[in-house]
Design an enzyme around this catalytic site. Structure first.
Site, PDB file in Angstrom:
ATOM      1  N   GLU A   1       5.103   4.891  10.879  1.00 19.84           N
ATOM      2  CA  GLU A   1       3.857   5.066  11.303  1.00 19.84           C
ATOM      3  C   GLU A   1       3.263   4.475  12.669  1.00 19.84           C
ATOM      4  O   GLU A   1       3.007   3.264  12.868  1.00 19.84           O
ATOM      5  CB  GLU A   1       2.795   4.516  10.100  1.00 19.84           C
ATOM      6  CG  GLU A   1       2.830   5.070   8.911  1.00 19.84           C
ATOM      7  CD  GLU A   1       1.778   4.752   7.910  1.00 19.84           C
ATOM      8  OE1 GLU A   1       1.254   3.740   8.388  1.00 19.84           O
ATOM      9  OE2 GLU A   1       1.624   5.307   6.970  1.00 19.84           O
TER      10      GLU A   1
ATOM     11  N   GLU B   1       5.061   9.797   2.854  1.00 17.19           N
ATOM     12  CA  GLU B   1       4.305   8.880   2.043  1.00 17.19           C
ATOM     13  C   GLU B   1       2.967   9.228   2.040  1.00 17.19           C
ATOM     14  O   GLU B   1       2.222   9.895   2.732  1.00 17.19           O
ATOM     15  CB  GLU B   1       4.163   7.503   3.069  1.00 17.19           C
ATOM     16  CG  GLU B   1       4.296   6.207   2.351  1.00 17.19           C
ATOM     17  CD  GLU B   1       3.993   4.920   3.358  1.00 17.19           C
ATOM     18  OE1 GLU B   1       2.716   4.736   3.709  1.00 17.19           O
ATOM     19  OE2 GLU B   1       4.850   4.480   3.986  1.00 17.19           O
TER      20      GLU B   1
HETATM   21  C1  IDC Z   1       1.858  -1.611   2.340  1.00 14.29           C
HETATM   22  C2  IDC Z   1       2.277  -2.387   1.133  1.00 14.29           C
HETATM   23  C3  IDC Z   1       1.923  -3.813   0.797  1.00 14.29           C
HETATM   24  C4  IDC Z   1       2.283  -4.486   1.861  1.00 14.29           C
HETATM   25  C5  IDC Z   1       2.156  -3.680   3.293  1.00 14.29           C
HETATM   26  C6  IDC Z   1       2.771  -4.545   4.603  1.00 14.29           C
HETATM   27  O1  IDC Z   1       1.807  -1.628   0.042  1.00 14.29           O
HETATM   28  O2  IDC Z   1       2.393  -4.235  -0.268  1.00 14.29           O
HETATM   29  O3  IDC Z   1       1.948  -5.573   2.042  1.00 14.29           O
HETATM   30  O4  IDC Z   1       2.295  -2.505   3.380  1.00 14.29           O
HETATM   31  O5  IDC Z   1       2.667  -3.826   5.599  1.00 14.29           O
HETATM   32  C7  IDC Z   1       1.180   2.700   5.176  1.00 14.29           C
HETATM   33  C8  IDC Z   1       2.484   1.789   5.273  1.00 14.29           C
HETATM   34  C9  IDC Z   1       2.801   1.061   4.128  1.00 14.29           C
HETATM   35  C10 IDC Z   1       1.978   0.372   3.316  1.00 14.29           C
HETATM   36  C11 IDC Z   1       1.083   1.547   2.717  1.00 14.29           C
HETATM   37  C12 IDC Z   1      -0.082   0.886   1.885  1.00 14.29           C
HETATM   38  O6  IDC Z   1       3.291   2.750   5.909  1.00 14.29           O
HETATM   39  O7  IDC Z   1       4.023   0.028   4.775  1.00 14.29           O
HETATM   40  O8  IDC Z   1       2.343  -0.391   2.358  1.00 14.29           O
HETATM   41  N1  IDC Z   1       0.612   2.279   3.870  1.00 14.29           N
HETATM   42  O9  IDC Z   1      -1.004   0.225   2.754  1.00 14.29           O
HETATM   43  N2  IDC Z   1       0.546   3.496   5.636  1.00 14.29           N
HETATM   44  C13 IDC Z   1      -0.543   3.729   5.099  1.00 14.29           C
HETATM   45  C14 IDC Z   1      -0.776   3.086   3.778  1.00 14.29           C
END
Ligand code: IDC
Length: 373
Positions: A206, A298
């Protein structure tokens, strides 16, 4: 820390593996299996008429499992054709499956047993292996995290699944901040697995706070490294604004259409979290899907935090659109994290109870049904 690859399931001491039969293909294959068994029986009875009544060796038992056809056996090496993925006979393919959570936190949720559940019970075609770069991830111990990714790739491959190898850059948001590490990671992964037909490389999860042209420049630097080790592979490129095709930055797909990555066999990522990302996002996806090859690596029905209330109705609208446009997807995420987007209840991975229906959160019930189709 694993110093060598984990054992193959064949020498793990487990009883012989159940046939891996994606559920959405089960009806057709069971029918074929029954027909084959029926034919064998009819032939056997005729052949043994007049003999001494000993059971004919070639008569298959009526409950014999049909031969399993895995996604990989069915479609072989994938390539981008037009705006979709195609199998090696040119047939359009939609892969559906799950993304792991970050392997630095939830490695223990991806095991022989949990992969059996994903492949056999859920019928998933694909798993995305998320190797975070920062946040205690790859940069802290490249050899360790390469081994973890490689172990999961081997286990998914044994189950005939495709694997999206996710270079999970997130913070900092400029993928160029990690180019040298990315090259090192993909050089090592392709050296180990580049001769396989089932790997898809996602080179930037991302990008955020960075222009499309900077992302494109990064892609044109890293793709040749991937292709040096796996020449015919599909590569997925992250998009501006947290892989929103630019919408989260007030832009849209047109800047990519006007200035695409200069390489073959490339797809672009779109991510959505349905409780947060609604009309403007789905409209962009719908337009983009007719102009660019998209892979949704995702998404969730919950908020963009990966937590909070679900909007399953809106998420189903997205999934219906993805089905209509033949866009492949992996859902976030196959872990027992406490947040609502993780499919399992906390404690499931330590208990090893992935196959127990009571272990599923609401999101797990929903997405396992959508994977089965
Ligand atoms: C989130 C995880 C969370 C973690 C965080 C850390 O759910 O447990 O603490 O990342 O960076 C994304 C990202 C993905 C995110 C997810 C949800 O690619 O890493 O995971 N998310 O927030 N983009 C949009 C949402």
């Amino acid at each position: 820390m694993p110093t060598s690859r984990s054992p193959r399931s064949d020498d793990s001491g487990r009883p012989s593996r159940r046939p891996r039969l994606p559920q959405h293909r089960a009806g057709r294959l069971w029918l074929a299996g029954l027909l084959a068994v029926g034919t064998a029986f009819a032939g056997a009875s005729l052949a043994t008429a007049g003999e001494d009544g000993a059971a004919p060796a070639e008569a298959a038992p009526a409950d014999a499992a049909p031969e399993a056809v895995t996604p990989l056996a069915e479609h072989g090496a994938l390539e981008v054709c037009g705006t979709t993925l195609c199998g090696e006979n040119g047939e359009p393919v939609q892969l559906r499956g799950m993304s792991t959570h970050g392997t630095q936190w939830f490695e223990h949720c991806v095991t022989e047993e949990s992969l059996d559940v994903l492949a056999d019970d859920w019928g998933a075609d694909v798993i995305r292996v998320s190797t975070y770069v920062q946040e205690d991830g790859y940069e802290t111990d490249p050899a360790y995290f390469t081994d973890v990714a490689s172990r999961i790739i081997d286990q998914a491959t044994e189950r005939g699944m495709y694997v999206v190898v996710d270079w999970h850059m997130l913070t900092p948001g400029d993928p160029n901040a990690n180019t040298e590490l990315a090259k090192q990671f993909f050089t090592e992964i392709t050296a180990r697995h580049g001769d396989q037909d089932n790997l898809i490389y996602e080179i930037a999860n991302e990008p955020n706070g960075v222009s499309w042209s900077a992302i494109r420049g990064y892609a044109e630097e890293v793709i040749p490294v991937v292709r040096a080790g796996d020449p015919d592979s599909v590569v997925i490129v992250g998009t501006r604004g947290w892989s929103s095709l630019g919408v989260s930055d007030g832009s849209d797909e047109s800047e990519i259409v006007a200035d695409p990555v200069n390489a073959e066999n490339v797809m672009y990522t779109f991510h959505f979290y349905a409780a947060s990302h609604q009309e403007g996002y789905i409209d962009t996806l719908e337009r983009a899907a007719d102009q660019l090859p998209i892979f949704v690596t995702e998404f969730g029905a919950e908020e963009y935090t990966g937590d909070g209330a679900h909007d399953f109705e809106f998420a189903d609208r997205y999934l219906d659109l993805l089905a209509e446009k033949n866009i492949s997807w992996t859902n976030w995420n196959y872990s027992d994290d406490f947040r609502s987007g993780a499919v399992f209840e906390p404690g499931t991975c330590d208990a090893g109870s992935w196959g127990d229906p009571g272990s599923l959160k609401e999101s797990g019930v929903w997405i396992s049904e959508r994977i089965r189709g």
